[in-house]
Design a protein around this motif. Structure first.
Motif, mmCIF file in Angstrom:
data_model
loop_
_atom_site.group_PDB
_atom_site.id
_atom_site.type_symbol
_atom_site.label_atom_id
_atom_site.label_comp_id
_atom_site.label_asym_id
_atom_site.label_seq_id
_atom_site.Cartn_x
_atom_site.Cartn_y
_atom_site.Cartn_z
ATOM 1 N N GLN A 98 1.412 7.343 -6.371
ATOM 2 C CA GLN A 98 0.810 7.143 -5.051
ATOM 3 C C GLN A 98 0.208 5.750 -4.950
ATOM 4 O O GLN A 98 -0.425 5.280 -5.887
ATOM 5 N N GLY A 99 0.406 5.097 -3.820
ATOM 6 C CA GLY A 99 -0.226 3.804 -3.582
ATOM 7 C C GLY A 99 -1.580 4.005 -2.912
ATOM 8 O O GLY A 99 -2.133 5.103 -2.915
ATOM 9 N N LEU A 159 15.388 6.369 5.458
ATOM 10 C CA LEU A 159 14.965 6.966 4.182
ATOM 11 C C LEU A 159 14.960 8.475 4.235
ATOM 12 O O LEU A 159 14.839 9.130 3.213
ATOM 13 N N ASP A 160 15.046 9.044 5.423
ATOM 14 C CA ASP A 160 14.959 10.514 5.547
ATOM 15 C C ASP A 160 16.086 11.235 4.869
ATOM 16 O O ASP A 160 17.111 10.821 4.587
ATOM 17 N N HIS A 181 2.922 8.069 0.703
ATOM 18 C CA HIS A 181 4.359 7.828 0.632
ATOM 19 C C HIS A 181 4.920 7.925 2.054
ATOM 20 O O HIS A 181 4.450 8.740 2.852
ATOM 21 N N LEU A 182 5.930 7.125 2.359
ATOM 22 C CA LEU A 182 6.460 7.111 3.722
ATOM 23 C C LEU A 182 7.881 7.657 3.853
ATOM 24 O O LEU A 182 8.376 7.802 4.958
ATOM 25 N N CYS A 186 0.801 -1.237 0.000
ATOM 26 C CA CYS A 186 0.000 0.000 0.000
ATOM 27 C C CYS A 186 0.832 1.284 0.000
ATOM 28 O O CYS A 186 0.352 2.330 -0.437
ATOM 29 N N HIS A 187 2.047 1.223 0.545
ATOM 30 C CA HIS A 187 2.872 2.428 0.730
ATOM 31 C C HIS A 187 4.109 2.395 -0.160
ATOM 32 O O HIS A 187 4.736 1.350 -0.318
ATOM 33 N N LYS A 188 4.460 3.544 -0.681
ATOM 34 C CA LYS A 188 5.665 3.698 -1.488
ATOM 35 C C LYS A 188 6.683 4.518 -0.701
ATOM 36 O O LYS A 188 6.324 5.328 0.155
ATOM 37 N N VAL A 189 7.945 4.295 -1.000
ATOM 38 C CA VAL A 189 9.006 5.061 -0.338
ATOM 39 C C VAL A 189 9.796 5.901 -1.330
ATOM 40 O O VAL A 189 10.658 6.662 -0.946
ATOM 41 N N ASP A 190 9.459 5.768 -2.597
ATOM 42 C CA ASP A 190 10.116 6.533 -3.645
ATOM 43 C C ASP A 190 9.091 7.519 -4.211
ATOM 44 O O ASP A 190 8.084 7.108 -4.797
#
Length: 150
Positions: free
Chosen positions: A74-75, A149-150, A79-80, A65-69
Protein backbone atom coordinates in the motif's frame (compact mmCIF):
# COMPACT_ATOMS: atom_id res chain seq x y z
CA UNK A 1 -2.32 -9.69 -42.85
CA UNK A 2 -0.75 -7.11 -40.54
CA UNK A 3 -2.74 -4.00 -39.76
CA UNK A 4 -0.96 -0.67 -39.81
CA UNK A 5 -1.58 1.71 -36.96
CA UNK A 6 -1.35 5.47 -37.36
CA UNK A 7 2.31 5.61 -36.26
CA UNK A 8 3.38 2.89 -38.69
CA UNK A 9 1.43 4.49 -41.51
CA UNK A 10 3.01 7.88 -40.81
CA UNK A 11 6.47 6.33 -41.08
CA UNK A 12 5.78 4.14 -44.10
CA UNK A 13 3.67 6.46 -46.25
CA UNK A 14 6.49 8.94 -47.14
CA UNK A 15 8.69 6.02 -48.19
CA UNK A 16 5.90 4.64 -50.35
CA UNK A 17 5.45 8.00 -52.03
CA UNK A 18 9.14 8.09 -52.92
CA UNK A 19 8.99 4.57 -54.35
CA UNK A 20 5.91 5.36 -56.46
CA UNK A 21 7.41 8.64 -57.68
CA UNK A 22 10.66 6.93 -58.66
CA UNK A 23 9.01 3.98 -60.37
CA UNK A 24 7.72 6.05 -63.26
CA UNK A 25 4.36 4.27 -63.17
CA UNK A 26 1.20 6.21 -63.60
CA UNK A 27 -1.61 5.54 -61.20
CA UNK A 28 -5.02 7.16 -60.98
CA UNK A 29 -5.32 9.99 -58.44
CA UNK A 30 -7.33 9.40 -55.28
CA UNK A 31 -10.67 11.07 -54.81
CA UNK A 32 -10.02 14.13 -52.57
CA UNK A 33 -13.09 13.32 -50.40
CA UNK A 34 -11.76 9.82 -49.72
CA UNK A 35 -8.35 11.28 -48.86
CA UNK A 36 -9.89 13.60 -46.28
CA UNK A 37 -11.81 10.71 -44.69
CA UNK A 38 -8.64 8.64 -44.41
CA UNK A 39 -6.70 11.57 -42.95
CA UNK A 40 -9.49 12.25 -40.42
CA UNK A 41 -9.55 8.58 -39.43
CA UNK A 42 -5.78 8.49 -39.05
CA UNK A 43 -5.69 11.63 -36.93
CA UNK A 44 -8.37 10.20 -34.59
CA UNK A 45 -6.43 6.93 -34.28
CA UNK A 46 -3.21 8.86 -33.70
CA UNK A 47 -4.88 10.91 -30.96
CA UNK A 48 -6.18 7.77 -29.21
CA UNK A 49 -2.76 6.10 -29.56
CA UNK A 50 -1.06 9.21 -28.17
CA UNK A 51 -3.35 9.27 -25.12
CA UNK A 52 -2.79 5.53 -24.55
CA UNK A 53 0.96 5.94 -24.89
CA UNK A 54 1.04 8.90 -22.49
CA UNK A 55 -1.10 7.30 -19.78
CA UNK A 56 1.71 5.76 -17.74
CA UNK A 57 3.78 8.96 -18.00
CA UNK A 58 0.80 11.10 -16.98
CA UNK A 59 0.13 8.75 -14.05
CA UNK A 60 3.74 9.03 -12.82
CA UNK A 61 2.95 11.92 -10.48
CA UNK A 62 0.02 9.91 -9.05
CA UNK A 63 2.29 6.88 -8.56
CA UNK A 64 4.13 8.75 -5.83
CA UNK A 65 1.17 7.96 -3.54
CA UNK A 66 -0.98 5.42 -5.44
CA UNK A 67 -0.19 1.92 -6.66
CA UNK A 68 -1.92 0.09 -9.49
CA UNK A 69 -0.49 -3.35 -8.80
CA UNK A 70 -2.16 -5.11 -5.84
CA UNK A 71 1.05 -7.11 -5.36
CA UNK A 72 2.81 -3.89 -4.35
CA UNK A 73 2.56 -2.69 -0.77
CA UNK A 74 0.00 0.00 0.00
CA UNK A 75 1.19 3.52 -0.78
CA UNK A 76 0.20 6.72 0.99
CA UNK A 77 -3.07 6.54 -0.94
CA UNK A 78 -5.24 3.58 -1.94
CA UNK A 79 -4.57 1.17 -4.80
CA UNK A 80 -6.32 2.42 -7.95
CA UNK A 81 -6.64 -0.72 -10.10
CA UNK A 82 -10.30 -1.62 -10.52
CA UNK A 83 -11.45 1.76 -9.23
CA UNK A 84 -13.97 2.61 -11.93
CA UNK A 85 -17.50 1.51 -11.10
CA UNK A 86 -16.90 1.46 -7.34
CA UNK A 87 -18.37 3.83 -4.77
CA UNK A 88 -15.86 6.32 -3.38
CA UNK A 89 -14.46 5.26 -0.04
CA UNK A 90 -16.11 1.84 -0.11
CA UNK A 91 -13.16 -0.46 -0.75
CA UNK A 92 -11.79 -2.09 2.37
CA UNK A 93 -8.15 -1.68 1.36
CA UNK A 94 -7.70 1.84 2.72
CA UNK A 95 -8.76 4.09 5.59
CA UNK A 96 -10.75 6.66 3.59
CA UNK A 97 -11.83 10.02 5.00
CA UNK A 98 -15.43 10.32 6.22
CA UNK A 99 -15.92 13.02 3.57
CA UNK A 100 -15.02 10.61 0.77
CA UNK A 101 -16.99 7.73 2.29
CA UNK A 102 -20.10 9.93 2.54
CA UNK A 103 -19.68 11.65 -0.84
CA UNK A 104 -22.00 9.29 -2.71
CA UNK A 105 -19.66 9.40 -5.71
CA UNK A 106 -19.45 6.37 -7.97
CA UNK A 107 -16.18 6.51 -9.87
CA UNK A 108 -16.57 6.82 -13.62
CA UNK A 109 -14.59 8.82 -16.18
CA UNK A 110 -16.46 12.04 -15.41
CA UNK A 111 -16.32 11.88 -11.60
CA UNK A 112 -12.71 10.72 -11.59
CA UNK A 113 -11.67 13.51 -13.95
CA UNK A 114 -13.41 16.10 -11.73
CA UNK A 115 -11.67 14.69 -8.66
CA UNK A 116 -8.26 14.67 -10.37
CA UNK A 117 -8.83 18.27 -11.46
CA UNK A 118 -9.53 19.47 -7.92
CA UNK A 119 -9.83 16.87 -5.15
CA UNK A 120 -10.69 19.35 -2.37
CA UNK A 121 -13.27 21.17 -4.48
CA UNK A 122 -14.90 17.89 -5.55
CA UNK A 123 -14.92 16.35 -2.06
CA UNK A 124 -14.34 18.95 0.64
CA UNK A 125 -12.56 17.24 3.51
CA UNK A 126 -10.88 14.49 1.52
CA UNK A 127 -7.48 13.41 2.84
CA UNK A 128 -6.00 13.76 -0.62
CA UNK A 129 -3.76 16.78 -0.16
CA UNK A 130 -2.83 16.95 -3.86
CA UNK A 131 -3.77 20.26 -5.53
CA UNK A 132 -5.03 18.69 -8.76
CA UNK A 133 -4.16 18.45 -12.44
CA UNK A 134 -5.12 21.57 -14.40
CA UNK A 135 -4.28 20.16 -17.85
CA UNK A 136 -7.42 18.59 -19.33
CA UNK A 137 -5.49 16.34 -21.73
CA UNK A 138 -3.29 15.03 -18.93
CA UNK A 139 -6.37 14.32 -16.78
CA UNK A 140 -7.92 12.35 -19.65
CA UNK A 141 -4.68 10.39 -20.07
CA UNK A 142 -4.73 9.49 -16.37
CA UNK A 143 -8.41 8.47 -16.43
CA UNK A 144 -7.92 6.40 -19.60
CA UNK A 145 -4.87 4.73 -18.06
CA UNK A 146 -6.82 3.82 -14.92
CA UNK A 147 -9.81 2.62 -16.98
CA UNK A 148 -7.47 0.27 -18.83
CA UNK A 149 -6.44 -1.40 -15.56
CA UNK A 150 -9.86 -2.87 -14.78
Amino acid sequence: MARLNAKSFALISPAMLVLVACSGSTTPQADPEETVQVEDSLSEEAEVAQISDNGPAAFAQCAVCHKVDKAEPQGIGPHLAGLLGTEAGSRGDYNYSPALKNSGIVWDAETLEAFIKSPQQTVSGTRMAFGGVADEVKRKEIVDFLAGLD
